[in-house]
Design a protein around this motif. Structure first.
Motif, PDB file in Angstrom:
ATOM      1  N   ASP A   1      11.283  25.847  33.944  1.00 17.56           N
ATOM      2  CA  ASP A   1      10.524  25.607  34.575  1.00 17.56           C
ATOM      3  C   ASP A   1       8.768  26.048  33.574  1.00 17.56           C
ATOM      4  OD1 ASP A   1      11.576  24.782  36.794  1.00 17.56           O
ATOM      5  OD2 ASP A   1      11.726  26.581  37.514  1.00 17.56           O
TER       6      ASP A   1
ATOM      7  N   ASN B   1       8.259  12.918  33.964  1.00 23.82           N
ATOM      8  CA  ASN B   1       8.729  13.817  34.341  1.00 23.82           C
ATOM      9  C   ASN B   1       8.401  14.277  35.778  1.00 23.82           C
ATOM     10  OD1 ASN B   1      10.517  15.968  34.705  1.00 23.82           O
ATOM     11  ND2 ASN B   1      10.206  17.080  32.810  1.00 23.82           N
ATOM     12  N   VAL B   2       9.041  14.602  36.896  1.00 28.31           N
ATOM     13  CA  VAL B   2       8.263  15.328  38.129  1.00 28.31           C
ATOM     14  C   VAL B   2       7.765  16.236  37.935  1.00 28.31           C
ATOM     15  CG1 VAL B   2       9.108  15.524  40.393  1.00 28.31           C
ATOM     16  CG2 VAL B   2      10.350  14.143  39.494  1.00 28.31           C
ATOM     17  N   VAL B   3       6.316  16.436  38.985  1.00 20.26           N
ATOM     18  CA  VAL B   3       5.276  17.724  39.165  1.00 20.26           C
ATOM     19  C   VAL B   3       5.701  18.214  40.160  1.00 20.26           C
ATOM     20  CG1 VAL B   3       4.631  16.524  36.677  1.00 20.26           C
ATOM     21  CG2 VAL B   3       4.128  16.656  39.256  1.00 20.26           C
ATOM     22  N   THR B   4       5.901  19.481  40.548  1.00 16.96           N
ATOM     23  CA  THR B   4       5.689  20.153  41.940  1.00 16.96           C
ATOM     24  C   THR B   4       4.817  21.054  41.886  1.00 16.96           C
ATOM     25  OG1 THR B   4       7.525  21.981  40.976  1.00 16.96           O
ATOM     26  CG2 THR B   4       7.841  19.530  42.268  1.00 16.96           C
TER      27      THR B   4
ATOM     28  N   ARG C   1       5.330  12.321  39.497  1.00 14.95           N
ATOM     29  CA  ARG C   1       5.007  12.025  38.266  1.00 14.95           C
ATOM     30  C   ARG C   1       4.312  11.908  36.986  1.00 14.95           C
ATOM     31  NH1 ARG C   1       8.459   7.548  36.996  1.00 14.95           N
ATOM     32  NH2 ARG C   1       7.550   6.501  38.630  1.00 14.95           N
TER      33      ARG C   1
ATOM     34  N   LYS D   1       4.327  22.590  38.546  1.00 19.18           N
ATOM     35  CA  LYS D   1       5.428  23.368  38.045  1.00 19.18           C
ATOM     36  C   LYS D   1       6.180  21.810  37.871  1.00 19.18           C
ATOM     37  CE  LYS D   1       5.624  27.936  38.227  1.00 19.18           C
ATOM     38  NZ  LYS D   1       5.316  28.747  36.908  1.00 19.18           N
ATOM     39  N   THR D   2       6.888  22.433  36.163  1.00 19.23           N
ATOM     40  CA  THR D   2       8.208  20.934  36.098  1.00 19.23           C
ATOM     41  C   THR D   2       9.189  21.501  35.056  1.00 19.23           C
ATOM     42  OG1 THR D   2       5.762  19.248  35.190  1.00 19.23           O
ATOM     43  CG2 THR D   2       7.947  18.675  33.767  1.00 19.23           C
ATOM     44  N   HIS D   3       9.950  20.864  35.156  1.00 18.34           N
ATOM     45  CA  HIS D   3      10.870  21.505  34.306  1.00 18.34           C
ATOM     46  C   HIS D   3      11.455  20.211  33.551  1.00 18.34           C
ATOM     47  CE1 HIS D   3      14.596  24.290  35.120  1.00 18.34           C
ATOM     48  NE2 HIS D   3      15.743  22.453  34.331  1.00 18.34           N
ATOM     49  N   TYR D   4      11.639  21.357  31.949  1.00 18.96           N
ATOM     50  CA  TYR D   4      12.797  21.121  31.007  1.00 18.96           C
ATOM     51  C   TYR D   4      13.416  21.875  30.615  1.00 18.96           C
ATOM     52  CZ  TYR D   4      13.746  17.109  27.293  1.00 18.96           C
ATOM     53  OH  TYR D   4      13.721  16.529  26.542  1.00 18.96           O
TER      54      TYR D   4
ATOM     55  N   SER E   1       3.041  23.048  34.544  1.00 20.96           N
ATOM     56  CA  SER E   1       2.046  21.420  33.824  1.00 20.96           C
ATOM     57  C   SER E   1       0.985  21.088  34.068  1.00 20.96           C
ATOM     58  CB  SER E   1       2.530  20.649  34.032  1.00 20.96           C
ATOM     59  OG  SER E   1       3.840  19.978  36.006  1.00 20.96           O
TER      60      SER E   1
END
Length: 205
Positions: free
Chosen positions: A171, A124-127, A145, A165-168, A174
């Motif tokens: 938000d 998963n992507v992190v920002t 990721r 932060k990560t979205h699943y 992470s």
């Protein structure tokens, strides 16, 4: 030298192998008296929150970890369950966490749409949510990721403590930081070049 704390729960060999691959010295240690000499600490974790805290309490590790984190302020990185242990509490259990970062560990179940499988498993992507030495140079990747495996997520009480932060389904935080204390929900040791960069950054702190 990075001291990887062995309290009976974690992918110790995989973590040590990645440090070796990137040319960083590390040692796996379970003896509280030897951990007293650590200059940098990694707190791993796989399994349940209460079991982990019980082992840390029973093995005499809590006192030395508090000393290193809060008084000596050595750099400490908790990963996966190790990050959740940095918080005040978890819905997974009844025991208190280490409480080094003002945050709660919450369950995905009941908070996200049922189309999202629990545990959250895979890439998963992190920002970035705040700048940190732990995430330095992440912008060199077109997309950053990491590999996740978790049923519980961390929510910080103060947004300045969130660094990724990560979205699943929602938000969540992470990666987190409070001064010398860092946490990452994902598995850097399973995240290839992204995990190597994070471990390299931690080694330089």
């Amino acid at each position: 030298m990075i001291t990887i704390v062995d309290y009976g729960m974690g992918n110790l060999g995989s973590i040590k192998n990645m440090f070796k691959y990137i040319g960083v010295e590390s040692i796996i240690e379970s003896d509280p008296d030897k951990i007293k000499n650590a200059s940098k600490i990694l707190l791993p974790g796989v399994g349940s929150f209460d079991t982990a805290m019980q082992k840390i309490n029973e093995n005499g590790l809590k006192e030395v970890l508090n000393e290193k984190a809060l008084k000596e302020q050595v750099p400490i990185l908790g990963i996966c369950l190790g990050m959740q242990l940095l918080t005040d509490s978890s819905e997974e259990g009844v025991l208190g966490g280490l409480g080094w970062i003002s945050a709660k560990t919450l369950s995905f179940k009941g908070r996200i749409d049922t189309k999202y499988k629990v545990p959250h498993m895979g890439w998963n992507v992190v920002t970035k949510s705040n700048e940190s030495l732990l995430t330095a140079s992440f912008e060199t990747f077109e997309e950053t990721r990491f590999y996740f495996v978790h049923s519980y997520f961390v929510q910080v009480d103060h947004q300045e403590h969130s660094i990724l932060k990560t979205h699943y389904g929602l938000d969540f935080d992470s990666a987190i930081q409070n001064e010398n204390i860092y946490g990452a929900q994902f598995h850097p040791e399973k995240s290839h070049k992204f995990g190597m960069k994070l471990f390299e950054n931690f080694a330089r702190i």
